[in-house]
Design a protein around this motif. Structure first.
Motif, short mmCIF file in Angstrom:
data_model
loop_
_atom_site.label_atom_id
_atom_site.label_comp_id
_atom_site.label_asym_id
_atom_site.label_seq_id
_atom_site.Cartn_x
_atom_site.Cartn_y
_atom_site.Cartn_z
N ALA A 52 34.57 -2.19 4.59
CA ALA A 52 33.34 -2.99 4.57
C ALA A 52 32.40 -2.50 3.46
O ALA A 52 31.82 -3.30 2.74
N SER A 53 32.30 -1.18 3.31
CA SER A 53 31.40 -0.63 2.28
C SER A 53 31.90 -0.99 0.88
O SER A 53 31.10 -1.32 0.00
N VAL A 54 33.21 -0.93 0.70
CA VAL A 54 33.75 -1.24 -0.64
C VAL A 54 33.56 -2.73 -0.95
O VAL A 54 33.16 -3.09 -2.07
N ILE A 55 33.80 -3.58 0.05
CA ILE A 55 33.59 -5.03 -0.17
C ILE A 55 32.12 -5.28 -0.51
O ILE A 55 31.80 -5.98 -1.48
N LEU A 56 31.24 -4.67 0.29
CA LEU A 56 29.80 -4.80 0.01
C LEU A 56 29.48 -4.28 -1.40
O LEU A 56 28.67 -4.85 -2.11
N PHE A 100 27.28 8.44 4.49
CA PHE A 100 26.90 7.24 5.23
C PHE A 100 28.08 6.62 5.97
O PHE A 100 27.87 5.93 6.97
N ILE A 101 29.28 6.92 5.52
CA ILE A 101 30.45 6.49 6.30
C ILE A 101 30.46 7.28 7.62
O ILE A 101 30.71 6.72 8.69
N VAL A 102 30.15 8.57 7.52
CA VAL A 102 30.10 9.42 8.73
C VAL A 102 28.98 8.92 9.66
O VAL A 102 29.18 8.79 10.88
N VAL A 103 27.82 8.60 9.08
CA VAL A 103 26.70 8.10 9.89
C VAL A 103 27.09 6.76 10.55
O VAL A 103 26.83 6.54 11.74
N ALA A 104 27.74 5.89 9.78
CA ALA A 104 28.17 4.60 10.33
C ALA A 104 29.15 4.84 11.48
O ALA A 104 29.04 4.24 12.54
N TYR A 105 30.10 5.76 11.27
CA TYR A 105 31.09 6.09 12.30
C TYR A 105 30.38 6.57 13.57
O TYR A 105 30.66 6.09 14.67
N THR A 158 19.92 -0.18 18.72
CA THR A 158 19.53 0.86 17.74
C THR A 158 20.78 1.43 17.08
O THR A 158 20.81 1.59 15.85
N PHE A 159 21.80 1.71 17.89
CA PHE A 159 23.04 2.25 17.30
C PHE A 159 23.67 1.24 16.34
O PHE A 159 24.12 1.61 15.26
N TRP A 160 23.69 -0.04 16.76
CA TRP A 160 24.26 -1.06 15.87
C TRP A 160 23.46 -1.18 14.58
O TRP A 160 24.02 -1.29 13.49
N THR A 161 22.12 -1.14 14.72
CA THR A 161 21.27 -1.29 13.53
C THR A 161 21.48 -0.11 12.58
O THR A 161 21.67 -0.31 11.38
N LEU A 162 21.45 1.11 13.17
CA LEU A 162 21.63 2.28 12.30
C LEU A 162 23.02 2.27 11.65
O LEU A 162 23.16 2.61 10.47
N GLY A 163 24.03 1.85 12.43
CA GLY A 163 25.38 1.75 11.88
C GLY A 163 25.43 0.75 10.74
O GLY A 163 26.04 1.00 9.69
N SER A 164 24.75 -0.39 10.92
CA SER A 164 24.76 -1.42 9.88
C SER A 164 24.00 -0.95 8.63
O SER A 164 24.43 -1.19 7.50
N VAL A 165 22.87 -0.27 8.88
CA VAL A 165 22.10 0.25 7.73
C VAL A 165 22.95 1.27 6.97
O VAL A 165 23.00 1.26 5.73
N ALA A 166 23.65 2.12 7.72
CA ALA A 166 24.52 3.12 7.07
C ALA A 166 25.60 2.42 6.25
O ALA A 166 25.93 2.85 5.14
N LEU A 167 26.12 1.30 6.78
CA LEU A 167 27.13 0.55 6.03
C LEU A 167 26.54 -0.03 4.75
O LEU A 167 27.18 -0.01 3.69
N LEU A 168 25.31 -0.53 4.86
CA LEU A 168 24.64 -1.09 3.67
C LEU A 168 24.44 -0.01 2.61
O LEU A 168 24.68 -0.24 1.42
N VAL A 169 23.98 1.15 3.07
CA VAL A 169 23.76 2.26 2.11
C VAL A 169 25.11 2.71 1.53
O VAL A 169 25.22 2.97 0.33
N GLY A 170 26.14 2.75 2.40
CA GLY A 170 27.49 3.08 1.92
C GLY A 170 27.93 2.05 0.89
O GLY A 170 28.54 2.39 -0.13
#
Lengths: 290, 175
Positions: A120-124, A91-96, A34-46
């Motif tokens: 990662a967010s900037v590359i995305l 979302f960077i804070v949420v990912a962190y 769950t933490f990994w998924t939420l972190g990844s989703v936050a990265l996607l939104v970022g």
């Protein structure tokens, strides 16, 4: 003297008596995933937020600030997509937070996690921008969130300031050699005097319909064009572009025909990009914009 | 049944060490320390399926014990404060060597004052000093116990050593 054996027996008895059971493995796996998924989703939104920031900055036409109020800095403040910066930071804070709470998250330093999430967010963001998603995200966000406007709409409105020598809109017909008909993005119709335009600028009339014109008002709806350039949308979403073109063609049904007939009259010219760049700052007959 | 027998063996193995660790980082009575330890063992049992094989078992059980200490103090709204250090010569030699004062200090004097010195050191530093010099844990183990990056642990140990040395000087212990 501590009796380890006795303590062990008493604890095991308590475990038996209280029917203490092991938590199932899946519950720990679920928590970690769950933490990994939420972190990844936050990265996607970022990534989505950073893509809109890229889209905004790339399409900002920083050289037009001279025609608007204040300095270059105030122009930057005017066009910055604040909501997206806030989103991005959030979302960077949420990912962190989520990455730090994964099983081995504690091993990474704050700056390592934050920097990785940022990069990662900037590359995305660049990937989203490349595929035109940033335009779609911004457009959808602007339409569905109260108080928000899509960036391109804001930009179009901002570039229609004829009293300051700036006009943006669509060429509706190019019948005459020294003038053409034009509708700005606020819907006002203009006749543009094009006799001050240099040839490379005139060649844009044949190739593009949405343009930015720098010049001055001559009369109520007559505008003298000193320079002209196409209004490109970098990173434009294919579907939205199609919709935009269809909307424009419905509004201006004769546009393509007019341009085509006009093209046949003119000789195609080769455009020197370096010269065009210089000409962007060239003013009409020495007049300086206000 | 086999699992329970194994777990009983683990309790026997860690009971004294962890009880001493609790006493070193808290000022609770022996009875209270035993209660904390019992809860720690039960928590360890409940969470056995969460054991991460990347970690040493000792790091994991130390972490659970430390968390139990913190929970206990949150419940009682008192901060953990160590007041009991059973001094061993190894520890004194270790810390004297680390502080580069081994040639200048009488270990006997240091031994007499070490409790007082450690009680003056900030809690965040005392915690790592206890793990490093009393529990003899390496950086990786301390990082896993406290759930902090290794770099942070190194910084805390360095600062803790500095503060320990300053407290030595404040107490007029001649180096």
């Amino acid at each position: 003297m501590i009796d380890d054996k006795k303590t062990a027996n008493s604890i095991m008895e308590k475990i038996e008596k209280d029917h203490v059971v092991l938590k199932p493995r899946w519950s720990f796996l679920l928590k970690n995933y769950t933490f990994w998924t939420l972190g990844s989703v936050a990265l996607l939104v970022g990534g989505a937020a950073s893509s809109v920031i890229i889209f905004t900055l790339v399409n900002s036409d920083f050289d037009v600030y001279r025609y608007l109020n204040g300095s270059g800095l105030s122009y930057i403040f005017m066009i910055l997509p604040y909501a997206w910066f806030i989103f991005f930071t959030l979302f960077i804070v949420v990912a962190y937070y989520n990455i730090k709470h994964t099983k081995h998250g504690y091993r990474y330093k704050l700056r390592t996690v934050v920097l990785t999430a940022l990069v990662a967010s900037v590359i995305l963001g660049f990937v989203f921008y490349y595929f035109g998603f940033s335009h779609a995200i911004d457009s959808s966000f602007g339409k569905h969130f109260p108080g928000q406007k899509p960036f391109l709409e804001k930009k179009q409105q901002m570039l229609v300031q004829p009293e300051k020598g700036l006009l943006a809109g669509t060429i509706t017909s190019v019948d005459e050699e020294d003038s053409f008909e034009f509708e700005d993005f606020k819907g006002k119709k203009w006749t543009i005097a094009s006799n001050y335009l240099q040839d490379p600028h005139k060649s844009f009339l044949e190739k593009f319909s949405d343009v930015i014109i720098v010049g001055e008002i001559m009369e109520n709806n007559i505008f003298k064009a000193c320079s002209l350039r196409p209004m490109h949308v970098m990173g434009e979403n294919g579907k939205l572009k199609k919709e935009r073109m269809e909307k424009r063609d419905n509004r201006l049904p004769n546009k393509e025909n007019i341009l085509r007939s006009n093209n046949s009259k003119r000789q195609p010219q080769k455009i020197d990009e370096r010269r065009l760049l210089q000409m962007r700052s060239t003013e009409c007959g020495g007049d300086q914009p206000q | 049944m086999q699992d329970k027998a194994n777990f009983a063996f683990l309790i026997e193995r860690y009971n004294s060490k962890l009880l001493r660790y609790i006493k070193r980082i808290t000022n609770v009575s022996l009875e209270e320390a035993e209660d904390i330890l019992q809860d720690s063992f039960i928590n360890t049992y409940i969470n056995l399926n969460d054991f991460d094989r990347d970690l040493k078992f000792s790091s994991w059980i130390y972490r659970i014990t430390r968390n139990q200490v913190i929970n206990n103090f949150r419940k009682n709204k008192i901060r953990p404060q160590g007041n009991y250090i059973d001094i061993e010569n190894d520890f004194l030699e270790n810390i004297a060597a680390e502080l580069e004062i081994e040639k200048n200090i009488d270990l006997g004097i240091l031994g007499k004052n070490v409790n007082e010195i450690l009680s003056q050191v900030e809690e965040k530093y005392r915690e790592v000093l206890v793990l490093k010099f009393l529990e003899d844990k390496d950086y990786k183990e301390i990082s896993d116990i406290l759930k902090k990056p290794m770099g942070t642990i190194a910084t805390l140990i360095n600062r803790g050593k500095k503060q320990f040395k300053q407290e030595l000087i404040k107490l007029n212990i001649r180096l």
